[in-house]
Each structure stands twice: as C-alpha cells, then as structure tokens.
Write an enzyme that holds these catalytic residues in place. Sequence first.
Site, mmCIF file in Angstrom:
data_model
loop_
_atom_site.group_PDB
_atom_site.id
_atom_site.type_symbol
_atom_site.label_atom_id
_atom_site.label_comp_id
_atom_site.label_asym_id
_atom_site.label_seq_id
_atom_site.Cartn_x
_atom_site.Cartn_y
_atom_site.Cartn_z
ATOM 1 N N ALA A 1 3.059 1.193 8.153
ATOM 2 C CA ALA A 1 2.598 0.019 7.393
ATOM 3 C C ALA A 1 1.199 0.245 6.849
ATOM 4 O O ALA A 1 0.610 -0.634 6.221
ATOM 5 C CB ALA A 1 2.603 -1.222 8.277
ATOM 6 N N CYS B 1 -7.017 -1.185 13.063
ATOM 7 C CA CYS B 1 -6.413 -2.314 12.333
ATOM 8 C C CYS B 1 -5.737 -3.306 13.278
ATOM 9 O O CYS B 1 -5.588 -4.478 12.943
ATOM 10 C CB CYS B 1 -5.341 -1.837 11.365
ATOM 11 S SG CYS B 1 -5.816 -0.575 10.233
ATOM 12 N N ASN C 1 0.881 -1.174 0.000
ATOM 13 C CA ASN C 1 0.000 0.000 0.000
ATOM 14 C C ASN C 1 0.922 1.230 0.000
ATOM 15 O O ASN C 1 2.113 1.103 0.299
ATOM 16 C CB ASN C 1 -0.980 -0.037 1.192
ATOM 17 C CG ASN C 1 -0.287 0.136 2.528
ATOM 18 O OD1 ASN C 1 0.460 1.098 2.722
ATOM 19 N ND2 ASN C 1 -0.511 -0.779 3.448
ATOM 20 N N ARG D 1 0.431 -11.602 2.335
ATOM 21 C CA ARG D 1 -0.386 -11.755 3.545
ATOM 22 C C ARG D 1 -1.189 -13.065 3.575
ATOM 23 O O ARG D 1 -1.798 -13.390 4.594
ATOM 24 C CB ARG D 1 -1.335 -10.556 3.716
ATOM 25 C CG ARG D 1 -0.598 -9.251 4.031
ATOM 26 C CD ARG D 1 -1.499 -8.208 4.662
ATOM 27 N NE ARG D 1 -1.928 -8.591 6.011
ATOM 28 C CZ ARG D 1 -2.778 -7.888 6.753
ATOM 29 N NH1 ARG D 1 -3.306 -6.774 6.286
ATOM 30 N NH2 ARG D 1 -3.117 -8.292 7.963
ATOM 31 N N ASN E 1 -7.990 -7.629 9.991
ATOM 32 C CA ASN E 1 -8.136 -8.274 8.697
ATOM 33 C C ASN E 1 -8.371 -9.773 8.764
ATOM 34 O O ASN E 1 -8.655 -10.401 7.737
ATOM 35 C CB ASN E 1 -6.904 -8.010 7.821
ATOM 36 C CG ASN E 1 -6.735 -6.543 7.500
ATOM 37 O OD1 ASN E 1 -5.743 -5.930 7.848
ATOM 38 N ND2 ASN E 1 -7.721 -5.962 6.853
ATOM 39 N N ASP F 1 -11.869 0.501 6.807
ATOM 40 C CA ASP F 1 -11.666 0.994 8.179
ATOM 41 C C ASP F 1 -10.617 2.119 8.260
ATOM 42 O O ASP F 1 -10.328 2.622 9.340
ATOM 43 C CB ASP F 1 -11.344 -0.146 9.150
ATOM 44 C CG ASP F 1 -9.978 -0.786 8.921
ATOM 45 O OD1 ASP F 1 -9.238 -0.360 8.009
ATOM 46 O OD2 ASP F 1 -9.650 -1.732 9.670
ATOM 47 N N ARG G 1 -8.798 -3.852 -2.184
ATOM 48 C CA ARG G 1 -8.459 -5.130 -1.555
ATOM 49 C C ARG G 1 -9.566 -6.183 -1.728
ATOM 50 O O ARG G 1 -9.355 -7.214 -2.329
ATOM 51 C CB ARG G 1 -8.152 -4.937 -0.072
ATOM 52 C CG ARG G 1 -6.892 -4.124 0.186
ATOM 53 C CD ARG G 1 -5.653 -4.830 -0.330
ATOM 54 N NE ARG G 1 -4.431 -4.107 -0.078
ATOM 55 C CZ ARG G 1 -3.746 -4.160 1.066
ATOM 56 N NH1 ARG G 1 -4.177 -4.881 2.079
ATOM 57 N NH2 ARG G 1 -2.630 -3.481 1.194
ATOM 58 N N HIS H 1 -8.465 0.288 2.738
ATOM 59 C CA HIS H 1 -9.417 -0.549 3.478
ATOM 60 C C HIS H 1 -10.520 0.371 3.993
ATOM 61 O O HIS H 1 -10.238 1.517 4.375
ATOM 62 C CB HIS H 1 -8.759 -1.195 4.715
ATOM 63 C CG HIS H 1 -8.006 -2.457 4.456
ATOM 64 N ND1 HIS H 1 -6.803 -2.740 5.079
ATOM 65 C CD2 HIS H 1 -8.287 -3.536 3.681
ATOM 66 C CE1 HIS H 1 -6.376 -3.920 4.684
ATOM 67 N NE2 HIS H 1 -7.250 -4.433 3.836
HETATM 68 N N1 ARG Z 1 0.294 -3.450 5.801
HETATM 69 C C1 ARG Z 1 -1.049 -3.919 5.971
HETATM 70 C C2 ARG Z 1 -1.688 -4.111 4.605
HETATM 71 O O1 ARG Z 1 -1.419 -3.342 3.727
HETATM 72 C C3 ARG Z 1 -1.841 -2.973 6.822
HETATM 73 C C4 ARG Z 1 -3.213 -3.482 7.162
HETATM 74 C C5 ARG Z 1 -4.051 -2.492 7.890
HETATM 75 N N2 ARG Z 1 -5.261 -3.073 8.294
HETATM 76 C C6 ARG Z 1 -6.486 -2.493 8.206
HETATM 77 N N3 ARG Z 1 -7.490 -3.114 8.707
HETATM 78 N N4 ARG Z 1 -6.656 -1.372 7.560
HETATM 79 O O2 ARG Z 1 -2.456 -5.036 4.387
#
Ligand code: ARG
Length: 279
Positions: free
Chosen positions: A253, A259, A21, A89, A70, A167, A136, A165
């Site tokens: 991140a 998150c 991201n 992931r 997630n 959230d 995503r 995302h």
């Molecule tokens: N580095 C992770 C990703 O890009 C961060 C996830 C953040 N999670 C969230 N629920 N927004 O997947």
Amino acid sequence: MTEPHILMCPPDYYGIEYEINPWMNRQRQSDHALAVRQWSALRTLLEASGAHISTLEPVKGLPDLVFTANAALIHQRRAILAHFRHPQRQGEEPFDEAWLTAQGFEVERVPSDVYFEGAGDALFCGDTLFAGYRIRSDARGHQQIGERLACRVIPLELVDPYYYHLDTCFCPLAPGRAIYYPPAFDDYGLRALRESVEELIPVCDDEARRFACNAVVVGRTVVTNAGCPELHAQLRAGGFEPRETPLDEFVKAGGSAKCLTLRLDGEEAASWRDCDRCH
Ligand code: ARG
C-alpha cells in the site's frame, strides 16, 4: 520522563481497495492473515523497545486508516489534523479528530483548500519542521503551520512519485541527525537538507525501496522493515540499535513501520519534546 506513546490502528479492514500511489495495485492484494501477524509483531517490538501503544478503532471501508502517521502533526498538546488530498482517505479525518479530541489534544484544522497529510509529510528535527510537499501536502499549508507553531519550516519538494510522503525518504534520528534517500529530492532540497542537518545517513536504492527511511525511533532503537542491512550497519556504527520486522504486506500500500505509527508525545528528534523535562 514520560514513556514514549504511540498510536496504531489494527489492520482489520486493511487491503488494497484503490490506487493512490505507484506502490498500490488492486491486482496485488495483501494477505489479510499475514498483514495481521506483521502488524502485531511490529506492535510487540515497539512495546519491547519501551513504547506504550494506544489503538484507534478500525473502520470498515477505510483501509488506509492503519497508517496513523498521516492522522495529524502533533506539537505538545496541539494536533494539526490531516486534510487528505485523495477523497479515498478523507473519510478518515473525522475518526482521527474524534480520537485525538477524546485524548485531550487541541485539534486544529488547516483551511479546506489546503492539503496536509500529518506526520507523513511534516517531521521535526531539532527545532525545525521539515516539510515535504507537492505530491500530497501543499507548501502553502506548511508555511501556515510554521507560523502557528512559531517554528522554522524547511519545505522539501518531493520529486519521485514512489517517495510521495516525506517519511518515505527522510527520518530524523536526533537533533542534527537523520536518514535520507537523496534521489527523492531536487537540488534545492538536497542543499537545504545538507545545510541544516549535520549528519545525514544516505540509504541506497534497494533499501529505499524496502522503506529503510520509514523507520520508527524509540530512544536509541530504530525499527524498520526487514531487508535493510546496510542502513542497520550504519546505524549500529552511529550508536543506535536497529531492529527489523517484516512489513511487506504494508509495502503493497506504500507504507511501512513509520507510517503505521503516530508518536503522541513528540518524535525522538523533536527538541520541543525535552522542554517539559527541563522546566
Ligand atoms: N496507501 C496510503 C496512501 O497512499 C499509504 C500511506 C503511507 N503513510 C505514510 N505516512 N507514508 O496514502
């Protein structure tokens, strides 16, 4: 009334090891000791707000496992497991599945050709599931989940890669009340949000970048990253108790307070959470 129950994963193996991201840059590593302190302070604050914290064991080589939001979408005793878009992931999925199964959840999967990133992209507000898609999760998966859970789904296309995302740009506070960052949505999404949520609290650009929308709601307490004073003032005026704790190491991140948590007994704004209590 059951105690709010939240899943977190300690940041033992957290780091910026890949870039999936626009926030992530391997040249901008996180400070490990500081990340550990920030994570622990978040945990302490959530406990002080009345939440019980369970932990998922960290796994070497899975730096983003800390972002437990997630892992799955929780609905009563069912957990719809994530299927991550990025291979980096996907290795998290069996660990999430094993933990949720051991806790007695009925773990269900989405079809293997559908991407779904759990509570990061699917949030209940009242009876409705608000579902972020395109960057995503897939819209198709959200519709199937709505059919399985027999609930109304409002799909919201996410148009800004920094708010990848749901959230990161939308946070239900209670049925009919939510925080949002308007530029993260297209016109159709904005109209859908404004028609279906009575009170929407907008977040300004600066605070959106501080992940103001990525808040954890425990009762009347709303926990965010430090540096969101405008949102906090609006929350106080609305009868909430905002709290802040620095989470910059996780912003590197692309994540923040919300998150780092997965609410296991149902989000505060989810109407289904009250059902057990009214019977
Ligand atoms: N580095 C992770 C990703 O890009 C961060 C996830 C953040 N999670 C969230 N629920 N927004 O997947």
